[in-house]
Design a protein around this motif. Sequence first.
Motif, PDB file in Angstrom:
ATOM      1  N   ASN A 180       0.835  -1.203   0.000  1.00 39.03           N
ATOM      2  CA  ASN A 180       0.000   0.000   0.000  1.00 39.03           C
ATOM      3  C   ASN A 180       0.871   1.255   0.000  1.00 39.03           C
ATOM      4  O   ASN A 180       1.720   1.440   0.877  1.00 39.03           O
ATOM      5  N   GLU A 181       0.666   2.087  -1.002  1.00 40.22           N
ATOM      6  CA  GLU A 181       1.362   3.362  -1.113  1.00 40.22           C
ATOM      7  C   GLU A 181       0.395   4.405  -1.656  1.00 40.22           C
ATOM      8  O   GLU A 181      -0.468   4.093  -2.477  1.00 40.22           O
ATOM      9  N   ILE A 197      -0.578  15.812  -8.788  1.00 44.78           N
ATOM     10  CA  ILE A 197      -0.515  14.391  -9.127  1.00 44.78           C
ATOM     11  C   ILE A 197      -0.996  13.582  -7.925  1.00 44.78           C
ATOM     12  O   ILE A 197      -0.577  13.827  -6.789  1.00 44.78           O
ATOM     13  N   VAL A 198      -1.873  12.622  -8.172  1.00 51.96           N
ATOM     14  CA  VAL A 198      -2.340  11.676  -7.156  1.00 51.96           C
ATOM     15  C   VAL A 198      -1.955  10.274  -7.617  1.00 51.96           C
ATOM     16  O   VAL A 198      -2.245   9.887  -8.756  1.00 51.96           O
ATOM     17  N   ASP A 199      -1.296   9.516  -6.743  1.00 50.49           N
ATOM     18  CA  ASP A 199      -0.821   8.168  -7.084  1.00 50.49           C
ATOM     19  C   ASP A 199      -1.146   7.233  -5.924  1.00 50.49           C
ATOM     20  O   ASP A 199      -0.633   7.405  -4.814  1.00 50.49           O
ATOM     21  N   VAL A 200      -2.013   6.245  -6.181  1.00 48.49           N
ATOM     22  CA  VAL A 200      -2.436   5.295  -5.152  1.00 48.49           C
ATOM     23  C   VAL A 200      -2.250   3.884  -5.702  1.00 48.49           C
ATOM     24  O   VAL A 200      -2.665   3.583  -6.831  1.00 48.49           O
ATOM     25  N   THR A 201      -1.640   3.002  -4.916  1.00 47.65           N
ATOM     26  CA  THR A 201      -1.431   1.623  -5.342  1.00 47.65           C
ATOM     27  C   THR A 201      -1.454   0.703  -4.139  1.00 47.65           C
ATOM     28  O   THR A 201      -1.288   1.138  -2.994  1.00 47.65           O
ATOM     29  N   ARG A 213      -3.522   0.126  -9.356  1.00 43.46           N
ATOM     30  CA  ARG A 213      -2.858   1.426  -9.285  1.00 43.46           C
ATOM     31  C   ARG A 213      -3.726   2.447  -9.998  1.00 43.46           C
ATOM     32  O   ARG A 213      -4.290   2.168 -11.055  1.00 43.46           O
ATOM     33  N   LEU A 214      -3.826   3.615  -9.408  1.00 41.82           N
ATOM     34  CA  LEU A 214      -4.592   4.715  -9.994  1.00 41.82           C
ATOM     35  C   LEU A 214      -3.747   5.980  -9.922  1.00 41.82           C
ATOM     36  O   LEU A 214      -3.356   6.417  -8.844  1.00 41.82           O
ATOM     37  N   TYR A 236      -4.852   7.257 -15.219  1.00 45.01           N
ATOM     38  CA  TYR A 236      -4.288   5.968 -15.605  1.00 45.01           C
ATOM     39  C   TYR A 236      -4.630   4.912 -14.549  1.00 45.01           C
ATOM     40  O   TYR A 236      -3.891   4.752 -13.566  1.00 45.01           O
ATOM     41  N   PRO A 237      -5.718   4.158 -14.690  1.00 42.93           N
ATOM     42  CA  PRO A 237      -5.981   3.013 -13.809  1.00 42.93           C
ATOM     43  C   PRO A 237      -5.371   1.736 -14.404  1.00 42.93           C
ATOM     44  O   PRO A 237      -5.300   1.569 -15.629  1.00 42.93           O
TER      45      PRO A 237
END
Length: 375
Positions: A180-181, A197-201, A213-214, A236-237
């Motif tokens: 989880n990040e 920028i939003v980055d979730v994975t 990842r989104l 980008y999903p």
Amino acid sequence: MKTSPQSSRLAKRCRVLCVAFLSTAFSYSLCAQLAETPKEANEKIVTLDVFTVKGTVGQGYGASNLASATRLNTPAENVPQSISVMNANLLRDIAAYDFDTSIRYTPGVTARQNNSSASIVRGFIVGNRYRNGFLMPAYEIDLANLDRIEVIKGPSASIAGSSESGGLVNVITKRPKFENEASITGTIGSYGFQRAIVDVTGPVPGRDDVAFRLIAASTNSDTYRDEDRIAKFAVYPSLLWNITAKTQLNVEIEYFNGETPPGFGAVYFAPVDPGAPFSTIPPPPGVAPKVKTGQWAPLTLNTSGEPGMSWSHDVSAFFITLSHQFNDHLSFRQSVLGYDYVADHYRATVNNTLYYDAAGNLFASRGMFDQFDRN
């Protein structure tokens, strides 16, 4: 009372013997005490706290392995080619937000002004775009979704097959992680520059073999020229499924919408051999020209930008990639893609005839047209 030399020497010898005797006695006493110390006291076990050491591949600005040079997962030190790598850490630290700004510190590589996301490598135009090793005839992407950019310089880029003389530019996209990040990044700069920028994975809830990842990015800014505008939005999903320990299925969806200035400045007049198709109307009588004409290139071959002109791109794409790892260096990949690429370019042309005004300034008549492409 006086003493003889013989008695003085005798006294000194006595003092030395006394000191030696006392030192020997003290050492004997200390050894005796140590001998009486239990053996277990000298072998006391010391327990340290538990700690974990973690490492990441491609730490800093380098990359431990390269994929573009040999199409294999090869250590960088084993690749006998001239390769430049711009990884995510470098792109973040130099605040790169498009392809032009990502290669500003790359030797031998410059941006091409009259083509979006194209470059000039070692003096040759390189317009082909590669994504994860696959050729993309028309493609635009936001840097937020890039893990790194690999540039192979020179004819060694022929490993890709459909390469160009100058080299090869290959973008490697980010993949989902099973940890989880989450991160949110914001940047502000000159001319009202704003970027977020939003980055979730992480793993999919309830599954230990599927990760998601989104990534979403938005950029808005003015430029140093009036009426010019930068406006980009991308999302980008992606999903990564570990079918087995060595087989993976990666599903990616991309949407990019952007409007950028064409990057052109003043009209460019290049000198050519005599006899080129050009004409110059002489200045009025008694007016000295401020610009000497000489021989000029056909201006219809040149395009230039004006305030308010822009390039618009709208890209929707999906990628399904099946990969299998045979060993540490050899793997198999098969990808299926579909994309809709729309490019709307507002361009300007310049007439071949040059004019002088009453002050001796040089002018050229210009025309405008709209170029629309779809792939």
